[in-house]
Write a protein that holds these residues in place. Structure first.
Motif, PDB file in Angstrom:
ATOM      1  N   ALA A 236       0.862  -1.190   0.000  1.00  0.00           N
ATOM      2  CA  ALA A 236       0.000   0.000   0.000  1.00  0.00           C
ATOM      3  C   ALA A 236       0.894   1.234   0.000  1.00  0.00           C
ATOM      4  N   HIS A 237       0.837   2.010  -1.081  1.00  0.00           N
ATOM      5  CA  HIS A 237       1.717   3.168  -1.237  1.00  0.00           C
ATOM      6  C   HIS A 237       1.443   4.245  -0.193  1.00  0.00           C
ATOM      7  N   GLY A 238       0.168   4.472   0.097  1.00  0.00           N
ATOM      8  CA  GLY A 238      -0.184   5.372   1.186  1.00  0.00           C
ATOM      9  C   GLY A 238      -0.435   6.814   0.807  1.00  0.00           C
ATOM     10  N   VAL A 239       0.148   7.281  -0.314  1.00  0.00           N
ATOM     11  CA  VAL A 239      -0.049   8.690  -0.672  1.00  0.00           C
ATOM     12  C   VAL A 239       0.070   8.842  -2.192  1.00  0.00           C
ATOM     13  N   GLY A 255       6.442   7.331   1.282  1.00  0.00           N
ATOM     14  CA  GLY A 255       6.143   8.076   2.495  1.00  0.00           C
ATOM     15  C   GLY A 255       5.581   7.122   3.521  1.00  0.00           C
ATOM     16  N   PRO A 256       4.308   7.248   3.835  1.00  0.00           N
ATOM     17  CA  PRO A 256       3.673   6.370   4.835  1.00  0.00           C
ATOM     18  C   PRO A 256       3.159   5.073   4.207  1.00  0.00           C
ATOM     19  N   ASN A 269      -2.927   3.007   6.283  1.00  0.00           N
ATOM     20  CA  ASN A 269      -1.546   2.949   6.762  1.00  0.00           C
ATOM     21  C   ASN A 269      -0.912   4.321   6.897  1.00  0.00           C
ATOM     22  N   ASN A 270      -1.618   5.363   6.461  1.00  0.00           N
ATOM     23  CA  ASN A 270      -1.145   6.734   6.583  1.00  0.00           C
ATOM     24  C   ASN A 270      -2.086   7.466   7.537  1.00  0.00           C
ATOM     25  N   HIS A 271      -1.615   7.822   8.726  1.00  0.00           N
ATOM     26  CA  HIS A 271      -2.541   8.409   9.694  1.00  0.00           C
ATOM     27  C   HIS A 271      -2.992   9.825   9.324  1.00  0.00           C
ATOM     28  N   SER A 272      -2.443  10.374   8.223  1.00  0.00           N
ATOM     29  CA  SER A 272      -2.942  11.650   7.706  1.00  0.00           C
ATOM     30  C   SER A 272      -4.086  11.455   6.719  1.00  0.00           C
ATOM     31  N   SER A 478       3.462   8.418   9.556  1.00  0.00           N
ATOM     32  CA  SER A 478       2.911   9.692   9.105  1.00  0.00           C
ATOM     33  C   SER A 478       3.638  10.157   7.850  1.00  0.00           C
ATOM     34  N   CYS A 479       3.175  11.252   7.285  1.00  0.00           N
ATOM     35  CA  CYS A 479       3.815  11.853   6.118  1.00  0.00           C
ATOM     36  C   CYS A 479       5.106  12.601   6.504  1.00  0.00           C
ATOM     37  N   SER A 480       5.308  12.820   7.781  1.00  0.00           N
ATOM     38  CA  SER A 480       6.476  13.576   8.241  1.00  0.00           C
ATOM     39  C   SER A 480       7.752  12.868   7.831  1.00  0.00           C
ATOM     40  N   SER A 481       8.628  13.599   7.155  1.00  0.00           N
ATOM     41  CA  SER A 481       9.876  12.984   6.722  1.00  0.00           C
ATOM     42  C   SER A 481      11.013  14.003   6.713  1.00  0.00           C
TER      43      SER A 481
END
Length: 481
Positions: A236-239, A255-256, A269-272, A478-481
């Protein structure tokens, strides 16, 4: 290295040239020797890999640049985006004479950084480094990386984290969002840009009656194949924003992301992603939506001898290739994972019945296929609360297998069902140790994921073979990177 600079030959409005901004105290993280050899890195380049992968050393043959593009993010027009923390530092030829981009992530502020700081943290770099390697080892086209470095310089996110850089490789960094930016802000550049994309990445389309339509069809089909491969391994790519899909159908921008463990197709899988737009089960439809958005940007390329409404219809017809291409590859691949005859009309129905068992019983996706491959039917049934449902599936499955060369299908199953995928808790352990300057777990996972279809009892751990126990919280990304 054999340089083949192409992107810098485009109009200068499409990029900004600048040097990387070096992090303080750069030091080695991990180096992908085999990839470096495939890219014709000399002994001197490999000796200097820390300097190259930390932005301390660039190349006279290519002035680093940040690309500008735009995109739809979470379904909404986001306007101008671009390389906000990465630089294309070279384009080189690999051993197959294919042009490969070298892209340095975490290289500092660019004109496209918006509210970011231009940096990357060790946590996100390790996740992308291992994920790209994992997908490539699974046979799925993806970006990869020559290596990554950490540093003594802190980068502020939710907390202060170690700064890092990674030298990513990809066959293409031109995204669907490039066309969106050009069409919105510099439409006069669209014909030449599209022509170069065809020349560089789809030269066979130049001989078509309508090269642009042939190009669009190829991009659509490659994207459909890529997503079918994601679905088959549970990735799952997530974004899946339009700026995170490129035009060659190779995976880009981790990312996530997450690999499915317990089979929950609607797993966020991406909490955003508050509405579940980018869940595993949504990926085919989102891919289709993104490509529809992209095709709108090819409307201005209507030839003078074709009515514009007819041209729009022809572009729409290109998109009609997406669903059958996806289904063909997904259904064929799923039958192979199950060891079922690809010609039998009931095989896909049986495969879907197995997925229904995995979903209702919340069984591990990857290891359930391995158990099926190893004919551990009783073990699978023992994990089911609804044993009758499993028995009904198994009866149909064994009957269908009678119509097939079992020995040959078993060999195919072994070649397509991985023993190992990159579970979030595996990556998290490697990250936590690396933040203490211990990269041994990164090295172990890198080696484990190099040959995912081969059982490696001397290298694996129990944690590699299943999800966390129910009493332990799930790792959220998260998306934070």
């Amino acid at each position: 290295m054999q340089f083949n600079p192409r992107y810098s030959s485009l109009n200068a409005k499409l990029y900004h040239q600048q040097q990387p901004k070096v992090l303080l105290g750069a030091k080695a993280g991990h180096f992908n020797v085999n990839l470096a050899n495939h890219l014709h890195w000399s002994e001197q380049d490999q000796h200097d890999w820390v300097e190259i992968c930390s932005g301390q050393k660039t190349f006279a043959e290519f002035e680093p640049l940040a690309m500008v593009y735009a995109g739809h993010q979470f379904g909404q027009w986001a306007g101008q985006l671009g390389d906000g923390r990465g630089l294309l530092i070279a384009q080189i030829l690999d051993k197959n004479h294919q042009t490969i981009d070298l892209h340095l992530k975490g290289a500092g502020l660019t004109p496209y950084s918006r509210m970011g700081d231009g940096r990357a943290v060790l946590r996100s770099v390790i996740r992308e480094y291992l994920a790209g390697h994992a997908l490539n080892s699974l046979g799925i086209p993806s970006s990869d990386a020559v290596g990554f470095t950490t540093s003594t310089q802190g980068v502020q996110r939710e907390k202060l984290e170690p700064g890092a850089m990674m030298l990513r490789t990809s066959d293409c960094h031109i995204r669907l969002g490039h066309f969106e930016w050009i069409n919105q802000y510099q439409p006069d550049l669209l014909p030449e840009f599209t022509k170069k994309c065809i020349e560089w990445y789809y030269p066979e389309c130049l001989d078509a009656e309508q090269p642009i339509l042939a190009f669009a069809t190829q991009v659509i089909q490659r994207t459909a194949v890529m997503i079918s491969h994601w679905q088959l391994v549970g990735f799952a790519h997530g974004v899946m924003n339009t700026d995170n899909l490129n035009i060659t159908g190779s995976t880009l921008d981790f990312g996530p992301y997450g690999f499915l463990e317990r089979f929950r197709p609607n797993w966020i899988n991406n909490h955003s992603d508050h509405h579940g737009r980018y869940t595993y089960q949504q990926q085919p439809s989102i891919g289709h939506w993104n490509l529809w958005m992209w095709l709108n940007n090819l409307v201005p390329l209507c030839p003078i001898n074709i009515d514009k409404e007819v041209w729009k219809e022809k572009l729409a017809q290109c998109l009609e290739h997406f669903e059958p291409t996806f289904l063909e590859h997904y259904q064929h691949g799923l039958k192979q994972k199950m060891g079922l005859p690809t010609f039998h009309k009931e095989s896909f129905e049986c495969a879907m019945a197995f997925l229904h068992v995995l979903k209702t019983e919340q069984l591990d996706y990857t290891q359930s296929f391995i158990r099926l491959q190893n004919k551990q039917y009783e073990a699978l049934k023992d994990d089911c609360l609804d044993r009758r449902q499993f028995e009904s599936f198994l009866t149909q499955y064994l009957q269908l297998r009678e119509h097939h060369d079992v020995e040959a299908s078993d060999k195919i199953m072994q070649s397509v069902n991985p023993h190992y995928i990159l579970r979030n808790h595996m990556a998290q352990k490697a990250i936590e140790l690396a933040e203490k300057n211990d990269f041994s777990e990164v090295e172990r996972l890198f080696n484990l994921l190099t040959t995912p279809f081969t059982k490696q009892p001397d290298l694996e751990t129990i944690a590699d073979l299943g999800p966390l126990p129910d009493d332990q919280p799930e790792i959220m990304v998260s998306c934070s990177s």
